[in-house]
Design an enzyme around this catalytic site. Structure first.
Site, PDB file in Angstrom:
ATOM      1  N   GLU A 251       0.852  -1.194   0.000  1.00 52.23           N
ATOM      2  CA  GLU A 251       0.000   0.000   0.000  1.00 52.23           C
ATOM      3  C   GLU A 251       0.882   1.236   0.000  1.00 52.23           C
ATOM      4  O   GLU A 251       1.995   1.203   0.540  1.00 52.23           O
ATOM      5  CB  GLU A 251      -0.879   0.023   1.256  1.00 52.23           C
ATOM      6  CG  GLU A 251      -1.872  -1.105   1.317  1.00 52.23           C
ATOM      7  CD  GLU A 251      -2.520  -1.244   2.687  1.00 52.23           C
ATOM      8  OE1 GLU A 251      -3.208  -2.248   2.910  1.00 52.23           O
ATOM      9  OE2 GLU A 251      -2.315  -0.362   3.538  1.00 52.23           O
TER      10      GLU A 251
ATOM     11  N   LYS B  31       2.418   4.410   1.397  1.00 55.13           N
ATOM     12  CA  LYS B  31       2.587   4.895   2.765  1.00 55.13           C
ATOM     13  C   LYS B  31       2.376   6.406   2.719  1.00 55.13           C
ATOM     14  O   LYS B  31       3.246   7.139   2.245  1.00 55.13           O
ATOM     15  CB  LYS B  31       3.979   4.551   3.302  1.00 55.13           C
ATOM     16  CG  LYS B  31       4.146   4.937   4.757  1.00 55.13           C
ATOM     17  CD  LYS B  31       5.461   4.423   5.306  1.00 55.13           C
ATOM     18  CE  LYS B  31       5.570   4.613   6.795  1.00 55.13           C
ATOM     19  NZ  LYS B  31       5.270   5.940   7.282  1.00 55.13           N
TER      20      LYS B  31
ATOM     21  N   ARG C 194      -3.286   8.532  16.879  1.00 55.66           N
ATOM     22  CA  ARG C 194      -2.438   7.396  17.177  1.00 55.66           C
ATOM     23  C   ARG C 194      -2.189   7.254  18.681  1.00 55.66           C
ATOM     24  O   ARG C 194      -2.042   6.163  19.200  1.00 55.66           O
ATOM     25  CB  ARG C 194      -1.109   7.624  16.455  1.00 55.66           C
ATOM     26  CG  ARG C 194      -0.075   6.590  16.671  1.00 55.66           C
ATOM     27  CD  ARG C 194       1.276   7.209  16.467  1.00 55.66           C
ATOM     28  NE  ARG C 194       1.505   7.543  15.091  1.00 55.66           N
ATOM     29  CZ  ARG C 194       2.262   6.825  14.269  1.00 55.66           C
ATOM     30  NH1 ARG C 194       2.838   5.748  14.694  1.00 55.66           N
ATOM     31  NH2 ARG C 194       2.457   7.218  13.044  1.00 55.66           N
TER      32      ARG C 194
ATOM     33  N   GLU D 107      -5.236   6.914   7.415  1.00 54.38           N
ATOM     34  CA  GLU D 107      -4.286   8.020   7.505  1.00 54.38           C
ATOM     35  C   GLU D 107      -4.943   9.249   6.878  1.00 54.38           C
ATOM     36  O   GLU D 107      -5.538   9.145   5.801  1.00 54.38           O
ATOM     37  CB  GLU D 107      -3.012   7.638   6.721  1.00 54.38           C
ATOM     38  CG  GLU D 107      -1.883   8.619   6.797  1.00 54.38           C
ATOM     39  CD  GLU D 107      -0.914   8.367   7.959  1.00 54.38           C
ATOM     40  OE1 GLU D 107      -1.209   7.534   8.845  1.00 54.38           O
ATOM     41  OE2 GLU D 107       0.144   9.018   7.985  1.00 54.38           O
TER      42      GLU D 107
ATOM     43  N   PHE E 287      -7.263   2.034   5.544  1.00 54.16           N
ATOM     44  CA  PHE E 287      -6.584   0.797   5.169  1.00 54.16           C
ATOM     45  C   PHE E 287      -6.958  -0.384   6.050  1.00 54.16           C
ATOM     46  O   PHE E 287      -6.451  -1.478   5.857  1.00 54.16           O
ATOM     47  CB  PHE E 287      -5.062   0.985   5.119  1.00 54.16           C
ATOM     48  CG  PHE E 287      -4.479   1.712   6.307  1.00 54.16           C
ATOM     49  CD1 PHE E 287      -4.400   1.091   7.534  1.00 54.16           C
ATOM     50  CD2 PHE E 287      -4.004   3.004   6.166  1.00 54.16           C
ATOM     51  CE1 PHE E 287      -3.865   1.755   8.621  1.00 54.16           C
ATOM     52  CE2 PHE E 287      -3.460   3.682   7.251  1.00 54.16           C
ATOM     53  CZ  PHE E 287      -3.393   3.050   8.487  1.00 54.16           C
TER      54      PHE E 287
ATOM     55  N   ARG F 294       3.725  -4.496  17.175  1.00 56.77           N
ATOM     56  CA  ARG F 294       4.649  -4.107  16.119  1.00 56.77           C
ATOM     57  C   ARG F 294       5.419  -5.358  15.747  1.00 56.77           C
ATOM     58  O   ARG F 294       5.966  -6.027  16.620  1.00 56.77           O
ATOM     59  CB  ARG F 294       5.613  -3.037  16.629  1.00 56.77           C
ATOM     60  CG  ARG F 294       6.546  -2.495  15.558  1.00 56.77           C
ATOM     61  CD  ARG F 294       7.731  -1.804  16.186  1.00 56.77           C
ATOM     62  NE  ARG F 294       7.362  -0.675  17.035  1.00 56.77           N
ATOM     63  CZ  ARG F 294       7.159   0.562  16.581  1.00 56.77           C
ATOM     64  NH1 ARG F 294       7.272   0.834  15.315  1.00 56.77           N
ATOM     65  NH2 ARG F 294       6.834   1.526  17.424  1.00 56.77           N
TER      66      ARG F 294
ATOM     67  N   LYS G  61       7.314  -1.532   6.956  1.00 55.52           N
ATOM     68  CA  LYS G  61       7.334  -0.255   6.249  1.00 55.52           C
ATOM     69  C   LYS G  61       8.652  -0.124   5.504  1.00 55.52           C
ATOM     70  O   LYS G  61       9.697  -0.518   6.007  1.00 55.52           O
ATOM     71  CB  LYS G  61       7.115   0.916   7.207  1.00 55.52           C
ATOM     72  CG  LYS G  61       8.075   0.986   8.362  1.00 55.52           C
ATOM     73  CD  LYS G  61       7.679   2.092   9.333  1.00 55.52           C
ATOM     74  CE  LYS G  61       8.576   2.072  10.556  1.00 55.52           C
ATOM     75  NZ  LYS G  61       8.145   2.919  11.634  1.00 55.52           N
TER      76      LYS G  61
HETATM   77  P1  AMP Z   1       5.979   5.231  10.870  1.00 59.56           P
HETATM   78  O1  AMP Z   1       5.227   6.446  11.335  1.00 59.56           O
HETATM   79  O2  AMP Z   1       7.164   5.547  10.060  1.00 59.56           O
HETATM   80  O3  AMP Z   1       6.220   4.262  12.007  1.00 59.56           O
HETATM   81  O4  AMP Z   1       5.031   4.431   9.876  1.00 59.56           O
HETATM   82  C1  AMP Z   1       3.813   3.865  10.254  1.00 59.56           C
HETATM   83  C2  AMP Z   1       2.716   4.872  10.036  1.00 59.56           C
HETATM   84  O5  AMP Z   1       2.515   5.115   8.652  1.00 59.56           O
HETATM   85  C3  AMP Z   1       1.360   4.411  10.498  1.00 59.56           C
HETATM   86  O6  AMP Z   1       1.197   4.531  11.878  1.00 59.56           O
HETATM   87  C4  AMP Z   1       0.431   5.310   9.724  1.00 59.56           C
HETATM   88  O7  AMP Z   1       0.247   6.530  10.441  1.00 59.56           O
HETATM   89  C5  AMP Z   1       1.218   5.637   8.466  1.00 59.56           C
HETATM   90  N1  AMP Z   1       0.651   5.052   7.234  1.00 59.56           N
HETATM   91  C6  AMP Z   1       0.582   5.688   6.054  1.00 59.56           C
HETATM   92  N2  AMP Z   1       0.033   4.904   5.122  1.00 59.56           N
HETATM   93  C7  AMP Z   1      -0.261   3.717   5.714  1.00 59.56           C
HETATM   94  C8  AMP Z   1      -0.837   2.499   5.256  1.00 59.56           C
HETATM   95  N3  AMP Z   1      -1.209   2.311   3.994  1.00 59.56           N
HETATM   96  N4  AMP Z   1      -0.965   1.498   6.172  1.00 59.56           N
HETATM   97  C9  AMP Z   1      -0.576   1.665   7.458  1.00 59.56           C
HETATM   98  N5  AMP Z   1      -0.028   2.792   7.931  1.00 59.56           N
HETATM   99  C10 AMP Z   1       0.134   3.815   7.073  1.00 59.56           C
END
Ligand code: AMP
Length: 518
Positions: free
Chosen positions: A212, A214, A234, A263, A303, A375, A381
């Site tokens: 997906e 991000k 969050r 998001e 999502f 997690r 990611k």
């Molecule tokens: P990070 O903030 O780098 O830990 O990345 C995870 C975060 O990306 C999630 O908590 C969401 O806020 C965001 N995010 C953006 N797009 C997506 C997606 N398609 N699926 C899940 N999380 C997403």
């Protein structure tokens, strides 16, 4: 009604016993001895909270007024302290500050010196007894004679240790097992681990993964109980009032009651994503919201679907949850997505995500349940830029142009229940941000040697770096080279910072993937 002094005695014993097992036994014994009505308050206090976690009230004060003289009157009870805190939190209007102070002064006048100190720690948000939420959760399980896993599951669904304690102590394992997601009660969002490439994601997910986009915005949990819509960040703060446009969108969807995960991104008039700070302005605004709705429109990308038609889907595989989400939304407002089984398709999708201006992709295991607060490798990611989320644990006083500011930040990642330093930086903030960060950090200060100010680990920043190096100076063993702050992550708590284990894995991957595009 139990006396507040019980908490003081417990705190002193906890301070004196360095062993985790001993602390666990002490807390369990304390909980077992409490009258049921005092359990929610006592658990909140024990974890450094003035109110249970699901209670939206906040004290809105920085500390206690000075203690004057010796306490008089009947002994303080948990109920009396809770009542005083409620009055402080609920003071409104022009005289609110004075009313809060008067209320706290009345409370302090009734406290012994020891009680005063413990009250001060609750107001300050930290008990300093070396007792984490995780330990309290285990102690609840021990006190109630239920498996720790049952208490943990309920805690993830309820997001509130006080509620878990009440359920466990009153209804035992059965009551805990009966807890289910409820619209209006936010769940901890599922989190992702960093991965080095799509090959790893495909391998981790058994050769088939859902990729997906991000989106570079903020996480949002949308609840609709059939009547009321609520929106949560969050960190489980409620932002319903700030986002009437998202509320309106929710009212157009079918399948109530539902809980969706997604998001939100802020857009400029041409529909291009705006910087994160603009989005945070929307989140913070609670009055005259409509003007800002016009100025900063939002796009939502859902999502996940944790409940549809009143049925919890948390334990269903992601594939099923996505089907429910697609049905409920009629296919609108979804994250851009592709299920892939081969590398070429995966690389093409990743390239498309970057070309469209997104920060990377997520790869999700289609077989996986939704794990609130979890997690792991089920969600991975993959980002184009190398960034990690660090917690500021200390700051040095600035000199020259930065005189008067706390401007060199000591950055740490999560290491077990604590934090491990991995670098320092004074790069990335604007002057206004330096000034704001300085006052924020002073409010969190725990020690000051005249040069470096140690702070409570609360502020999370996203940090870009050029390389991860082995470090002989940091006990963590690794350091970020050329670290610079790319943004302040007000939407993240310290528990959501990058882990040392993730950083170590990224270090290893540097050698494995250098020179490769994806
Ligand atoms: P990070 O903030 O780098 O830990 O990345 C995870 C975060 O990306 C999630 O908590 C969401 O806020 C965001 N995010 C953006 N797009 C997506 C997606 N398609 N699926 C899940 N999380 C997403």
């Amino acid at each position: 009604m139990a006396e507040f002094a019980r908490l003081v005695t417990l705190a002193r014993r906890l301070e004196a016993s360095p062993l985790r097992l001993e602390k666990l036994a002490l807390v369990a014994e304390f909980l077992r001895g409490l009258p049921p009505d005092d359990v929610p308050t006592a658990v909140a206090f024990l974890t450094g909270r003035a109110f249970p976690a699901s209670d939206p009230r906040a004290l809105g004060v920085r500390g206690l007024p000075a203690a004057e003289g010796v306490a008089g009157g009947p002994p303080l009870t948990f109920a009396a302290v809770a009542e005083a805190f409620a009055a402080v939190a609920e003071a409104r209007g022009s005289g609110a500050r004075r009313a809060r102070e008067a209320e706290l002064r009345r409370l302090v006048a009734r406290a012994s010196l020891d009680e005063y100190q413990i009250l001060g720690r609750i107001v300050g948000g930290e008990m300093r007894t070396g007792v984490s939420d995780g330990l309290v959760l285990e102690a609840i399980a021990q006190a109630a004679g239920v498996p720790a896993a049952a208490a943990r599951r309920a805690a993830l669904l309820l997001g509130d240790l006080s509620a878990v304690a009440v359920l466990a102590l009153r209804g035992g394992a059965e009551a805990l097992a009966a807890t289910a997601a409820r619209p209006g009660v936010p769940l901890r969002p599922m989190l992702a681990e960093i991965t080095g490439g799509v090959e790893e994601a495909l391998a981790a997910h058994g050769g088939r993964t859902a990729l997906e986009y991000k989106y570079d915005g903020a996480r949002i949990q949308l609840h609709h109980d059939g009547d009321r819509v609520s929106l949560w960040t969050r960190r489980l703060s409620e932002v319903t009032r700030s986002l009437p446009d998202v509320v309106a969108l929710a009212r157009e969807l079918s399948g109530v009651p539902f809980i969706l995960d997604g998001e939100v991104v802020a857009l400029d008039p041409a529909g291009r994503p705006l910087p994160f700070q603009e989005l945070m302005r929307r989140f913070r605004r609670t009055h005259e919201v409509e003007a800002l709705v016009g100025e900063i429109p939002l796009a939502v990308h859902f999502f996940d679907c944790l409940m549809a038609g009143g049925r919890s889907l948390i334990e269903e595989p992601y594939e099923r949850r996505w089907e429910a989400l697609a049905a409920l939304t009629g296919g609108r407002h979804l994250a851009e997505r592709l299920v892939v089984t081969d590398m070429d398709a995966a690389r093409a999708f990743y390239a498309r995500a970057l070309a469209a201006g997104h920060e990377g992709v997520m790869a999700k295991d289609l077989r996986s349940p939704y794990e609130p607060g979890g997690r792991g490798k089920r969600w991975l990611k993959l980002k184009a830029a190398a960034t990690v989320d660090c917690v500021i644990v200390a700051a040095d006083r600035g000199s020259g142009r930065r005189r008067g500011w706390l401007s060199n930040y000591h950055l740490a990642v999560r290491d077990g229940e604590g934090f491990a330093e991995v670098g320092k930086t004074f790069k990335g903030l604007t002057d206004a941000q330096f000034a704001a960060m300085t006052s924020r950090l002073w409010a969190l200060a725990t020690a000051d040697d005249g040069y470096t100010v140690r702070v409570r680990p609360e502020v999370v920043v996203e940090v870009a770096y050029n390389e991860i190096q082995k470090s002989p100076t940091y006990p963590s063993g690794v350091a970020l080279r050329f670290a610079r702050i790319t943004r302040i992550r007000d939407d993240k708590g310290p528990g959501q910072a990058t882990a040392l284990t993730e950083l170590a894995a990224l270090y290893e991957r540097q050698f494995a993937t250098k020179g490769r595009a994806v």
